[in-house]
Design an enzyme around this catalytic site. Structure first.
Site, mmCIF file in Angstrom:
data_model
loop_
_atom_site.group_PDB
_atom_site.id
_atom_site.type_symbol
_atom_site.label_atom_id
_atom_site.label_comp_id
_atom_site.label_asym_id
_atom_site.label_seq_id
_atom_site.Cartn_x
_atom_site.Cartn_y
_atom_site.Cartn_z
ATOM 1 N N ARG B 371 -9.935 5.972 -27.716
ATOM 2 C CA ARG B 371 -8.943 5.144 -28.404
ATOM 3 C C ARG B 371 -7.732 5.920 -28.914
ATOM 4 O O ARG B 371 -6.662 5.365 -29.042
ATOM 5 C CB ARG B 371 -9.603 4.411 -29.581
ATOM 6 C CG ARG B 371 -10.643 3.433 -29.117
ATOM 7 C CD ARG B 371 -11.074 2.481 -30.199
ATOM 8 N NE ARG B 371 -12.204 1.708 -29.709
ATOM 9 C CZ ARG B 371 -13.471 1.931 -30.002
ATOM 10 N NH1 ARG B 371 -13.789 2.911 -30.826
ATOM 11 N NH2 ARG B 371 -14.436 1.194 -29.504
ATOM 12 N N VAL B 372 -7.905 7.169 -29.239
ATOM 13 C CA VAL B 372 -6.773 7.911 -29.807
ATOM 14 C C VAL B 372 -6.382 9.139 -28.996
ATOM 15 O O VAL B 372 -5.361 9.756 -29.253
ATOM 16 C CB VAL B 372 -7.067 8.356 -31.271
ATOM 17 C CG1 VAL B 372 -7.213 7.167 -32.180
ATOM 18 C CG2 VAL B 372 -8.287 9.248 -31.350
#
Lengths: 129, 508
Positions: B371-372
């Site tokens: 996600r990051v």
């Protein structure tokens, strides 16, 4: 079903009654413990009552030593407990315990001062790597 | 307004000090009322705090425990030693501190238990600092977005699911799907690429033979010098298994807080949850779903929240976490997997089917996500890995249709062929992490179409030949490319030339 009363709640009630001079509370307590089948907790309950009494200024202290405590030492111990616990009234139980080897151990309801040879030996054993 | 007398205040304060000094000898004590299954119940010690260390007197010295249940009438304490040494009626005292472990560079290269005691036969570890086992995570203002890459050296991860320093990326899959292998390769890559990242490997209830093999391997690869191993085996008390990840985190936090970078691997949190469930049930806490206690989410969320990228004001250090979760029959919707999936910043899902098809690492392109990490990906790998995930997912879908043997149009055929090459390319042997330039060149060779003439069965051979050629002919350029920047047009031209030349030798 009735809610189970905690030992501390029972002890708090009993201590207050004792401080008010109502010793009949011990009979009530005994009957209650038999009724709810909690007689096994009696030793712990006594400790809790002593603790509750200590909070109200009445300290029951247990003095254990390898040899008989002299009157002078006993007075000094009472003075020490009075100062350390800010108690109004100190009641002392003393007994001889040869397993302590030497020195003295003072036990109040929630604390202990252990100046025995046995304690020093245990500490030495714990330090052993 | 109350009139305060300074003279009286001073006298009262002095009296209070005198009284405290007098009561110094009086030590708060309690007694053990019952003991069993690694849990001791203590009467007294009303001033004990949560997680405070207790010392229980035994015939062989003292046994330490920590208070986890603070009830009205008694304390439930989990023993850190052998419960057979503890007897009912034993004296219990407060140690006056919460659990802490030795931390610092002195631990590097060592195998320790969760209390910092050596397990590798080496000398007692003496460190200058100690770290709290239970510690609050860094606040919002003390953090910074993840922006620096933490290369695993595994092409499929670095290209499709990049991990950044300070990220928490879950590795999830059934048993024997290569979860630990990914973690080990990542540790090895830190040493091979000389990133300076310190590795902390936390083995929770792992077979001791497996830990021994791991240590030997890390020594062989020259990684052990920058690695700390916190080991607990299946025969250790549940309390030690419970403490292991927190202790490992405390050790990793030391480096994070001193402007360094650390990577921590929890292998695995499923066993950690099981150990905590055992402790909770023995402490008579009410069981919930799957008999886990109500705070099992908090158990892992407070642990993983300590992994973070710190702000520049706090030194810009980082602690990256790779927790591992073992699933049963690929069920990622079970209680603990869903909990940890929701806590972490992405997951790498390993599939048994892929593993047995020989696609290793058996990473599922559809179910895995980071996600990051995108913000932390190197420009070079990002430039070639952009459409990789989508392409691979489409290929696996098309490949399943192609099985029915229907006629396919040329565009679909070409997509399937390229997908086959890509799948072959992303296969990577264990203990062979790849640098940025190797990843860039390999992926570029297939995605640019220059390897379209190569027989899919021989893609790995062609890749090896290509890498060898480029390293021998253009070492300087490849070293520059390894820094992570996108290659210049000149460098790209010479890479393309090398790919074309190598592809000719492997035509299908």
């Amino acid at each position: 079903m009735a809610r189970r009363l905690s030992r501390r709640a029972l002890a708090g009630y009993a201590a207050q009654q004792l401080l008010d001079g109502k010793t009949a509370v011990l009979q009530q307590l005994a009957a209650y413990l038999i009724e709810v089948r909690r007689t096994k907790e009696v030793d712990l309950l006594v400790r809790d009552i002593e603790h509750a009494l200590a909070a109200s200024g009445v300290v029951v202290a247990d003095i254990a030593s390898a040899r008989e405590v002299t009157a002078t030492l006993r007075t000094a111990i009472v003075a020490y407990i009075t100062k350390a616990t800010s108690a109004d009234d100190v009641q002392v139980r003393s007994r001889i315990d040869t397993s302590l080897v030497g020195g003295v151990r003072i036990r109040t309801p929630d604390a202990e001062y252990d100046a025995t040879v046995r304690r020093q030996l245990i500490k030495l054993q714990a330090m052993k790597v | 307004m109350t009139n305060l007398s300074v003279t009286e205040l001073s006298r009262d304060l002095r009296d209070a000090i005198a009284q405290l000094e007098t009561s110094e000898g009086l030590e708060s004590v309690g007694i053990v009322t019952r003991v069993g299954d690694g849990v001791a119940w203590v009467h007294g010690l009303y001033s004990a705090g949560y997680s405070e260390v207790l010392e229980i007197e035994s015939d062989n010295g003292t046994v330490e425990a920590f208070a986890l249940n603070l009830n009205e009438d008694e304390i439930g304490a989990v023993l850190l030693g052998n419960d057979s040494d503890v007897k009912a009626g034993a004296r219990v005292s407060l140690k006056g501190e919460t659990l802490s472990v030795p931390v610092g560079p002195e631990l590097l290269g060592r195998v320790v238990d969760p209390l910092g005691r050596p397990l590798d036969g080496g000398p007692v570890i003496k460190t200058k600092h100690r770290g709290l086992v239970e510690r609050e995570a860094v606040g919002v203002m003390g953090r910074k977005s993840v922006h620096e890459p933490l290369m695993t050296g595994i092409m499929s991860i670095d290209a499709m699911f990049p991990i950044g320093r300070g990220q928490r990326e879950l590795i999830i899959g059934d048993r024997q799907t290569g979860k630990t292998a990914i973690a080990i390769d990542t540790m090895i890559n830190q040493a091979k690429q000389k990133t300076g990242v310190v590795n902390v490997y936390v083995a929770i209830g792992q077979k001791l033979s497996k830990i021994a093999r791991l240590v030997d391997r890390l020594k062989e690869e020259g990684v052990m010098d920058q690695t700390i191993i916190v080991a607990t085996g299946p025969s250790d008390p549940a309390s030690l298994l419970y403490l292991a990840p927190y202790a490992g985190t405390a050790m990793g936090e030391y480096f994070r807080d001193n402007s360094e970078h650390a990577l921590i691997i929890y292998d695995d949190l499923t066993k950690h949850a099981v150990a905590y469930r055992q402790m909770s049930l023995l402490l008579r806490r009410p069981p919930g779903r799957e008999a886990y206690p109500g705070d099992v989410f908090y158990l892992h969320s407070r642990l993983l929240e300590r992994s973070a990228k710190l702000s520049d004001d706090l030194g810009a250090g980082s602690l990256t976490a790779l927790p591992i979760i073992e699933t049963q029959a690929g069920d990622i919707s079970a209680y603990i997997p869903t909990n940890v999936i929701s806590i972490t910043d992405g997951q790498i899902f390993l599939e048994t089917d892929l593993f047995y098809q020989g696609i290793r690492p058996a990473i599922s392109a559809g179910l895995s996500v980071s996600r990051v990490g995108g913000a932390a990906q190197t420009k070079a790998v990002k430039s070639v890995g952009g459409n990789l995930k989508l392409g691979l997912s489409q290929f696996r879908e098309l490949a399943s249709f192609a099985q029915f043997g229907s006629d396919l149009d040329d565009a679909t055929k070409s997509q399937i062929d390229r997908g086959r090459r890509l799948t072959e390319l992303l296969k990577q042997a264990q203990y062979q992490p790849m640098g940025i330039w190797e990843q860039y060149v390999s992926i570029h060779a297939v995605t640019s179409g220059l390897f379209d003439t190569v027989d899919p069965e021989r893609v790995k051979d062609a890749q090896t030949a290509l890498l060898t050629k480029l390293w021998s002919d253009h070492k300087t350029e490849m070293r520059t490319l390894n820094k992570g920047d996108k290659p210049s047009d000149d460098v790209l031209a010479l890479i393309d030339a090398a790919i074309t030349s190598v592809a000719k030798g492997f035509e299908g």
